[in-house]
Design an enzyme around this catalytic site. Sequence first.
Site, mmCIF file in Angstrom:
data_model
loop_
_atom_site.group_PDB
_atom_site.id
_atom_site.type_symbol
_atom_site.label_atom_id
_atom_site.label_comp_id
_atom_site.label_asym_id
_atom_site.label_seq_id
_atom_site.Cartn_x
_atom_site.Cartn_y
_atom_site.Cartn_z
ATOM 1 N N GLY A 1 50.238 24.322 -63.231
ATOM 2 C CA GLY A 1 49.623 23.047 -62.822
ATOM 3 C C GLY A 1 49.760 22.790 -61.342
ATOM 4 O O GLY A 1 50.165 21.698 -60.927
ATOM 5 N N ARG B 1 46.880 20.292 -58.345
ATOM 6 C CA ARG B 1 46.900 18.904 -57.879
ATOM 7 C C ARG B 1 48.339 18.376 -57.898
ATOM 8 O O ARG B 1 49.226 19.004 -58.467
ATOM 9 C CB ARG B 1 46.037 18.021 -58.816
ATOM 10 C CG ARG B 1 44.575 18.413 -58.821
ATOM 11 C CD ARG B 1 43.748 17.483 -59.676
ATOM 12 N NE ARG B 1 43.965 17.665 -61.101
ATOM 13 C CZ ARG B 1 44.539 16.775 -61.899
ATOM 14 N NH1 ARG B 1 44.957 15.622 -61.409
ATOM 15 N NH2 ARG B 1 44.717 17.022 -63.175
ATOM 16 N N SER C 1 60.655 14.063 -66.924
ATOM 17 C CA SER C 1 60.304 12.700 -66.516
ATOM 18 C C SER C 1 61.441 11.746 -66.834
ATOM 19 O O SER C 1 62.222 11.971 -67.772
ATOM 20 C CB SER C 1 59.048 12.239 -67.269
ATOM 21 O OG SER C 1 58.875 10.843 -67.154
ATOM 22 N N TYR D 1 54.504 11.274 -74.881
ATOM 23 C CA TYR D 1 54.906 11.786 -73.562
ATOM 24 C C TYR D 1 56.437 11.820 -73.458
ATOM 25 O O TYR D 1 57.021 12.818 -73.027
ATOM 26 C CB TYR D 1 54.300 10.893 -72.480
ATOM 27 C CG TYR D 1 54.567 11.344 -71.065
ATOM 28 C CD1 TYR D 1 53.832 12.379 -70.488
ATOM 29 C CD2 TYR D 1 55.540 10.732 -70.282
ATOM 30 C CE1 TYR D 1 54.065 12.783 -69.180
ATOM 31 C CE2 TYR D 1 55.778 11.128 -68.974
ATOM 32 C CZ TYR D 1 55.040 12.155 -68.429
ATOM 33 O OH TYR D 1 55.269 12.550 -67.124
ATOM 34 N N ILE E 1 55.750 8.762 -59.125
ATOM 35 C CA ILE E 1 55.347 9.529 -57.935
ATOM 36 C C ILE E 1 53.842 9.317 -57.740
ATOM 37 O O ILE E 1 53.069 9.356 -58.715
ATOM 38 C CB ILE E 1 55.647 11.041 -58.128
ATOM 39 C CG1 ILE E 1 57.116 11.289 -58.516
ATOM 40 C CG2 ILE E 1 55.276 11.831 -56.863
ATOM 41 C CD1 ILE E 1 58.161 10.927 -57.485
HETATM 42 P P1 NAP Z 1 48.521 15.426 -61.973
HETATM 43 O O1 NAP Z 1 48.285 15.022 -60.570
HETATM 44 O O2 NAP Z 1 47.704 14.835 -63.052
HETATM 45 O O3 NAP Z 1 48.450 17.034 -62.051
HETATM 46 C C1 NAP Z 1 48.657 17.683 -63.266
HETATM 47 C C2 NAP Z 1 48.539 19.170 -63.064
HETATM 48 O O4 NAP Z 1 48.794 19.789 -64.348
HETATM 49 C C3 NAP Z 1 47.166 19.600 -62.609
HETATM 50 O O5 NAP Z 1 47.283 20.600 -61.625
HETATM 51 C C4 NAP Z 1 46.539 20.177 -63.885
HETATM 52 O O6 NAP Z 1 45.657 21.260 -63.638
HETATM 53 C C5 NAP Z 1 47.761 20.719 -64.589
HETATM 54 N N1 NAP Z 1 47.528 20.932 -66.030
HETATM 55 C C6 NAP Z 1 47.368 19.999 -67.001
HETATM 56 N N2 NAP Z 1 47.146 20.598 -68.187
HETATM 57 C C7 NAP Z 1 47.189 21.945 -67.954
HETATM 58 C C8 NAP Z 1 47.037 23.098 -68.777
HETATM 59 N N3 NAP Z 1 46.805 22.995 -70.088
HETATM 60 N N4 NAP Z 1 47.141 24.324 -68.211
HETATM 61 C C9 NAP Z 1 47.379 24.445 -66.867
HETATM 62 N N5 NAP Z 1 47.526 23.391 -66.046
HETATM 63 C C10 NAP Z 1 47.428 22.153 -66.573
HETATM 64 O O7 NAP Z 1 50.031 15.126 -62.397
HETATM 65 P P2 NAP Z 1 51.383 15.072 -61.538
HETATM 66 O O8 NAP Z 1 51.715 13.651 -61.339
HETATM 67 O O9 NAP Z 1 51.322 15.982 -60.382
HETATM 68 O O10 NAP Z 1 52.393 15.635 -62.645
HETATM 69 C C11 NAP Z 1 53.010 16.915 -62.553
HETATM 70 C C12 NAP Z 1 54.176 16.948 -63.533
HETATM 71 O O11 NAP Z 1 55.122 15.938 -63.159
HETATM 72 C C13 NAP Z 1 53.766 16.638 -64.979
HETATM 73 O O12 NAP Z 1 54.473 17.442 -65.865
HETATM 74 C C14 NAP Z 1 54.160 15.178 -65.133
HETATM 75 O O13 NAP Z 1 54.420 14.845 -66.478
HETATM 76 C C15 NAP Z 1 55.411 15.117 -64.274
HETATM 77 N N6 NAP Z 1 55.737 13.766 -63.835
HETATM 78 C C16 NAP Z 1 54.907 13.061 -63.015
HETATM 79 C C17 NAP Z 1 55.252 11.771 -62.634
HETATM 80 C C18 NAP Z 1 54.399 10.928 -61.735
HETATM 81 O O14 NAP Z 1 54.706 9.738 -61.553
HETATM 82 N N7 NAP Z 1 53.360 11.456 -61.144
HETATM 83 C C19 NAP Z 1 56.452 11.201 -63.099
HETATM 84 C C20 NAP Z 1 57.273 11.944 -63.934
HETATM 85 C C21 NAP Z 1 56.914 13.225 -64.285
HETATM 86 P P3 NAP Z 1 44.044 21.201 -63.730
HETATM 87 O O15 NAP Z 1 43.623 19.893 -63.099
HETATM 88 O O16 NAP Z 1 43.627 22.408 -62.959
HETATM 89 O O17 NAP Z 1 43.668 21.292 -65.183
#
Ligand code: NAP
Length: 243
Positions: free
Chosen positions: A9, A12, A139, A152, A185
């Site tokens: 992932g 993005r 998370s 989640y 984040i």
């Molecule tokens: P994001 O901006 O929505 O990005 C998610 C990434 O995961 C994208 O690159 C997407 O790729 C990829 N992805 C989703 N499903 C996939 C699959 N089946 N196979 C391969 N890639 C996949 O989310 P983010 O905020 O950066 O989150 C990244 C991680 O941090 C996640 O695990 C999330 O749960 C965790 N997290 C985030 C936050 C927050 O506040 N942002 C807080 C706690 C934890 P494509 O677009 O190419 O499909």
Amino acid sequence: MERVAIITGASRGIGREIAKQLAKSEIKVIANYNHSEKEAKELKNELEKENIIIDIVKADISKREEAHKLVQFALEKYKKIDILVNNAGISEYKMFTDETDEDWNRVINTNLYSAFVMSQEVIPNMIHNKEGCIINISSIWGIIGASLEVLYSISKAGMNGLTKALAKELGPSNIRVNSIAPGMIQTEMNNKFSKEELEEIKEEIPLEKIGHVSDIAKCVKWLIEDNYTTGQVISINGGWAIV
Ligand code: NAP
């Protein structure tokens, strides 16, 4: 030879920043994406301008055969994998009573099963090399639970359990396994919140700010360089949850 890292992932958000920071630290990066091909290509081009070459590989890591192909790509090209960052994830915001079996399968497979299969796929090579570092991006909700995000929260709590148990099993092979549990984040994942809602959340955070993707990438870099931390869930949340 340079160390080799797979980041799931990485098209993005948090994964993209991790990929960038590791690539700039002379680590060979294999940046995985699924739907966001344009963004993945942009990341590759952006780094190429600084003479940094990364691989971008499409794979839906919620599926065993695609996870397998992603790892095989790395092994065929570089013969080893030193670092795995299980970052890919999706959120789901719904009343628990409205959740369906399809929702369960989508969230659990993307967030938790993917970490299980990706870890299984890379571990034989790490055991062979007697070295490895696995980092799971879980998370805050996997620790304290979130209303309207039960699936989640389950998936992220599962990731933390995987981290602790696997760290014990793989310690003797010199493979470290840790989780990073971010709070809020700034990424597209939080687009569901209005400006006003984000302001309200900020007020609940002792450091009075939403986190930046670099806050997580810095910790990933530190965990890679460290050699005595394993089985830990490291919370990075501005003090939002102090447990
Ligand atoms: P994001 O901006 O929505 O990005 C998610 C990434 O995961 C994208 O690159 C997407 O790729 C990829 N992805 C989703 N499903 C996939 C699959 N089946 N196979 C391969 N890639 C996949 O989310 P983010 O905020 O950066 O989150 C990244 C991680 O941090 C996640 O695990 C999330 O749960 C965790 N997290 C985030 C936050 C927050 O506040 N942002 C807080 C706690 C934890 P494509 O677009 O190419 O499909």
